[in-house]
Scaffold this active site. Structure first.
Site, PDB file in Angstrom:
ATOM      1  N   MET A   1      24.216   9.912   2.756  1.00  0.00           N
ATOM      2  CA  MET A   1      23.974  11.220   3.374  1.00  0.00           C
ATOM      3  C   MET A   1      24.222  11.164   4.875  1.00  0.00           C
ATOM      4  O   MET A   1      24.817  12.064   5.461  1.00  0.00           O
ATOM      5  CB  MET A   1      22.542  11.686   3.070  1.00  0.00           C
ATOM      6  CG  MET A   1      22.239  13.090   3.549  1.00  0.00           C
ATOM      7  SD  MET A   1      23.362  14.322   2.858  1.00  0.00           S
ATOM      8  CE  MET A   1      22.462  14.836   1.399  1.00  0.00           C
TER       9      MET A   1
ATOM     10  N   GLU B   1       0.816  -1.219   0.000  1.00  0.00           N
ATOM     11  CA  GLU B   1       0.000   0.000   0.000  1.00  0.00           C
ATOM     12  C   GLU B   1       0.848   1.266   0.000  1.00  0.00           C
ATOM     13  O   GLU B   1       0.468   2.284  -0.577  1.00  0.00           O
ATOM     14  CB  GLU B   1      -0.947   0.024   1.201  1.00  0.00           C
ATOM     15  CG  GLU B   1      -2.128  -0.932   1.090  1.00  0.00           C
ATOM     16  CD  GLU B   1      -1.849  -2.282   1.705  1.00  0.00           C
ATOM     17  OE1 GLU B   1      -0.670  -2.573   2.038  1.00  0.00           O
ATOM     18  OE2 GLU B   1      -2.805  -3.075   1.863  1.00  0.00           O
TER      19      GLU B   1
ATOM     20  N   PHE C   1     -11.514  -7.134  13.995  1.00  0.00           N
ATOM     21  CA  PHE C   1     -10.427  -7.575  13.120  1.00  0.00           C
ATOM     22  C   PHE C   1     -10.113  -6.505  12.069  1.00  0.00           C
ATOM     23  O   PHE C   1     -11.002  -6.008  11.401  1.00  0.00           O
ATOM     24  CB  PHE C   1     -10.811  -8.894  12.437  1.00  0.00           C
ATOM     25  CG  PHE C   1      -9.762  -9.374  11.472  1.00  0.00           C
ATOM     26  CD1 PHE C   1      -8.503  -9.749  11.925  1.00  0.00           C
ATOM     27  CD2 PHE C   1     -10.022  -9.417  10.112  1.00  0.00           C
ATOM     28  CE1 PHE C   1      -7.523 -10.168  11.037  1.00  0.00           C
ATOM     29  CE2 PHE C   1      -9.054  -9.840   9.215  1.00  0.00           C
ATOM     30  CZ  PHE C   1      -7.802 -10.209   9.674  1.00  0.00           C
ATOM     31  N   GLN C   2      -8.872  -6.170  11.942  1.00  0.00           N
ATOM     32  CA  GLN C   2      -8.376  -5.153  11.004  1.00  0.00           C
ATOM     33  C   GLN C   2      -9.067  -3.802  11.183  1.00  0.00           C
ATOM     34  O   GLN C   2      -9.318  -3.087  10.224  1.00  0.00           O
ATOM     35  CB  GLN C   2      -8.490  -5.646   9.553  1.00  0.00           C
ATOM     36  CG  GLN C   2      -7.539  -6.810   9.268  1.00  0.00           C
ATOM     37  CD  GLN C   2      -7.323  -7.107   7.801  1.00  0.00           C
ATOM     38  OE1 GLN C   2      -8.217  -6.927   6.995  1.00  0.00           O
ATOM     39  NE2 GLN C   2      -6.124  -7.565   7.452  1.00  0.00           N
TER      40      GLN C   2
ATOM     41  N   LYS D   1     -17.583  -0.779   5.814  1.00  0.00           N
ATOM     42  CA  LYS D   1     -18.006  -1.750   4.807  1.00  0.00           C
ATOM     43  C   LYS D   1     -19.519  -1.736   4.565  1.00  0.00           C
ATOM     44  O   LYS D   1     -19.976  -1.847   3.430  1.00  0.00           O
ATOM     45  CB  LYS D   1     -17.560  -3.156   5.250  1.00  0.00           C
ATOM     46  CG  LYS D   1     -17.701  -4.167   4.151  1.00  0.00           C
ATOM     47  CD  LYS D   1     -17.031  -5.489   4.499  1.00  0.00           C
ATOM     48  CE  LYS D   1     -17.276  -6.471   3.349  1.00  0.00           C
ATOM     49  NZ  LYS D   1     -16.615  -7.746   3.546  1.00  0.00           N
TER      50      LYS D   1
END
Lengths: 553, 167
Positions: free
Chosen positions: A467, A51, A113-114, A163
């Protein structure tokens, strides 16, 4: 027409002119992906490997096109994986619209969940964010989100959609117009005061930031410079705003800026900041400027005026419009003394250029530039290679540099290059990266290969985190803690395993041969360039320092 | 520059999450809030916040401009203390003995407070007024070690005259 939430999302995106979205499916966005499947002839979805890559791709798409980039992710880990991408867009004022699914309304707040409160998480890194709890609000919110992302100072907006809201039905009415909030307009008296200040200046310096790119105001900046004999300097985000072909466009100023640009900024008696926020990296020690110079600050964001540098005159609004109003009131004035002084600085700059080595990053960049056009999108990751690109690549057209300036996100590059390439209709795109940055999100090679994207990836491979190593060398007694990677990764085999083409080069002749092949390839081409690990980015002004503290070797 | 106290009147959309946005902005940018009050206005679409904060002119300006950038913030006003009615509310429970009762009652009268609960050992006193008046009463109670518990609401501020914050 009656539709469910997921249909409304897809229809509204299409209605808003969105033809390509980036994302990754998951449980809480199944309904949206089902509609994307059914509408795949009208809207393209590009699946990333992670993602974060999708978020950078949508951001890169927005930066290269000037239109909002859209990313879709599922709830929980899908949403949290977007966070770095959203923060990157926020710090660089990029119009990103992130759509996340969430658990159904009755499950919210129960550690389901999630489930993650992504609205709470992203509040400090978005211009605005929403959770949609009623499907009847959905279309209006998506339209408003696009308007907010693009209006004023652009920035990311997140919409979290449970959802069951995606499944719920309601009436959908298409809307003909895209709303946009109009910026304020400074009054005439303030424009007059600015004109007066410009007329009385002996050494004007126009300092441009990303706001000039966003407002497409480069031509107006150049007009102002020509009218007044002012010189132009750029922040890193301002690179590409004004073509480097213009003699008195001195390039980037600041910590790793070009000598003449930083020097002229310190000697100027008037600094006209345009769409720039005088960040600490670009400004250093403030008193060194304020002792010589007066400031006119032009920006669309009122909060930037007086934030980092107190302005004598602040003008808030569309920078292009404001510059037009100013130049309309100016008559051509020559300042030969100032031009002469700056010409000397440009001449002196040659002494700061590295000499000799054929595989010096400057030479690599110049060799790559022989193959690119003015329109080629150049993407960078973060670190030494990024600074070398900013110093030595000659940008000629706006939106041809995609780089993470404000947040300095290592791993930004490959995802952004994917998005940039899509935004430009699959034109060849170049990514400069380092072995450190590339290692962070190299899985997006899969995305680039799957979509046959002709991205030329130049890895400036010094085997160290250059760097950080440079700071360790200069300020930490050469104690190279955890920056000497010594990894055994074979980038050529790795790229080939992903289905890309690749070559390793250690000489200029080898580089030229590989570039020939890379710029003719029909897919991603990785060039692993060995460079010296002790090469520093120079010149350098230490944090909080001024031109008087410049390090040249 | 001095860190003086100032009063902000803020009109915001009456949505959930607005309070987090505003308070989050203060903590993120390192500004101090002395008190914050929020409640619905006569128009249920909007809420009104009164924020008492502290800082020099630079901080004051930045707070106003940063607040104005929030999408759900509709109006921000730095209120002129000379043209503003500012009130706080205090509920304070004091330990009482027959010996201290007359002194407390006298103090309540002087401060124009009200006794709202009374029994043999304790009293709850309600006082409304300028923040300094409330602080003075609290000091009095502290000196005599009488405080059992107290609760002080954030300040409310309204401009004098016809003008209102919403328009």
């Amino acid at each position: 027409m009656k539709m469910n939430g997921a249909q409304i999302i897809v229809e509204t995106l299409i209605e808003l002119g969105c033809d390509c979205v980036f994302g990754y499916p998951g449980g809480a966005v199944l309904n949206i992906y089902d509609e994307l499947y059914k509408s795949s002839d009208r809207i393209r979805h590009v699946i990333s490997a992670h993602e974060q890559g999708a978020a950078h791709a949508a951001d890169g798409y927005a930066r290269a096109s000037g239109r909002p980039g859209v990313v879709i992710a599922t709830s929980g880990p899908g949403a949290t994986n977007l966070v770095t991408g959203i923060a990157t867009a926020y710090l660089d004022s990029s119009p990103l619209v992130a759509i996340t699914g969430n658990v159904a309304l009755p499950l919210l707040g129960k550690d389901s969940f999630q489930e993650v409160d992504i609205m709470g998480v992203t509040m400090p890194i978005t211009k605005h964010n929403y959770i949609v709890k009623d499907v009847r609000d959905l279309a209006g919110i998506i339209r408003e989100a696009f308007a907010i992302a693009q209006s004023g100072r652009p920035g990311p907006v997140l919409i979290d959609i449970p959802k069951d809201v995606q499944a719920a039905e309601c009436e959908y009415t298409p809307s003909g117009s895209t709303q946009k909030f109009s910026p304020p307009k400074p009054d005439e008296a303030n424009i007059d005061r600015a004109v007066e200040l410009i007329n009385s200046a002996k050494k004007p310096y126009i300092y441009c930031g990303g706001g000039v790119v966003a407002a497409d105001a480069g031509d107006q900046v150049r007009k102002l410079a020509v009218l007044t004999d002012a010189v132009i300097g750029l922040s890193m985000m301002g690179l590409s705003a004004v073509s480097s072909e213009y003699d008195f466009c001195l390039g980037m100023a600041g910590m790793h800026g070009r000598y003449a640009s930083t020097k002229a900024k310190s000697e100027a008696d008037l600094i006209i900041g345009v769409g720039v926020r005088f960040s600490d990296r670009a400004t250093g020690k403030k008193s060194r400027y304020t002792q010589n110079a007066k400031f006119i600050h032009i920006d669309i964001d009122a909060a930037e005026i007086d934030k980092n540098i107190p302005a004598n005159i602040g003008l808030v609004g569309d920078v292009r419009e404001i510059l037009k109003r100013i130049t309309a009131k100016l008559s051509p004035t020559q300042r030969p003394e100032w031009k002469k002084e700056v010409a000397k600085m440009i001449e002196d700059e040659i002494f700061f250029y590295p000499k000799g080595q054929e595989m010096h990053p400057k030479a690599i960049i110049e060799r790559v530039q022989r193959h690119t056009s003015d329109d080629t999108v150049i993407v960078t990751d973060v670190g030494q290679h990024q600074m070398w690109c900013a110093q030595y690549y000659r940008f000629r057209k706006p939106r041809t540099l995609l780089t993470s300036g404000g947040l300095g996100t290592m791993g930004f590059g490959l995802g952004a290059a994917v998005g940039g390439c899509f935004a430009r209709g699959g034109e060849r795109t170049v990514l400069f990266t380092g072995d450190g940055s590339f290692g962070m999100n190299l899985t997006e090679l899969a995305t680039a290969v799957s979509n046959n994207l002709p991205i030329v990836i130049i890895i400036m491979n010094n085997g160290v985190l250059g760097m950080v190593r440079q700071w360790q060398k200069l300020f930490y007694g050469g104690r190279y803690s955890n920056t000497t990677l010594g990894r055994k990764t074979d980038f050529v085999k790795l790229a080939e395993a992903f289905g890309a083409r690749a070559a390793r080069v250690e000489s200029a002749a080898g580089l030229d041969r590989s570039l020939e092949a890379a710029f003719a390839a029909d897919r991603p081409f990785v060039i692993d360039c060995k460079i010296d690990m002790d090469e520093n980015v120079l010149p350098m002004i230490p944090a909080g320092g001024s031109i008087d503290d410049i390090i040249v070797k | 520059m001095q860190k003086e106290q100032f009063i902000l009147g803020v009109i915001v959309s009456n949505h959930f999450g607005v309070l987090t946005r505003v308070s989050g902005l203060f903590s993120r940018r390192g500004y101090n809030i002395d008190s914050l009050n929020v409640s619905e206005t006569e128009n249920p679409e909007y809420s009104r916040m009164t924020i008492i904060a502290r800082g020099d002119d630079y901080v004051k300006n930045q707070i106003v401009k940063q607040l104005e950038k929030l999408h759900e913030v509709k109006k921000v006003e730095l209120m002129d203390p000379d043209r503003t009615v500012l009130r706080e509310h205090l509920l304070i429970k004091l330990r009482v003995t027959p010996a201290t009762r007359p002194e407390i009652t006298e103090a309540v009268n002087i401060f124009r407070g009200k006794v709202v609960d009374f029994n043999a050992d304790s009293m709850i006193i309600e006082i409304t007024g300028e923040p300094s008046k409330l602080s003075a009463f609290i000091d009095f109670a502290k000196q005599n070690d009488m405080i059992i518990e107290m609760c002080r609401a954030g300040a409310l501020a309204v401009n004098r005259g016809l003008q209102n914050l919403g328009n």
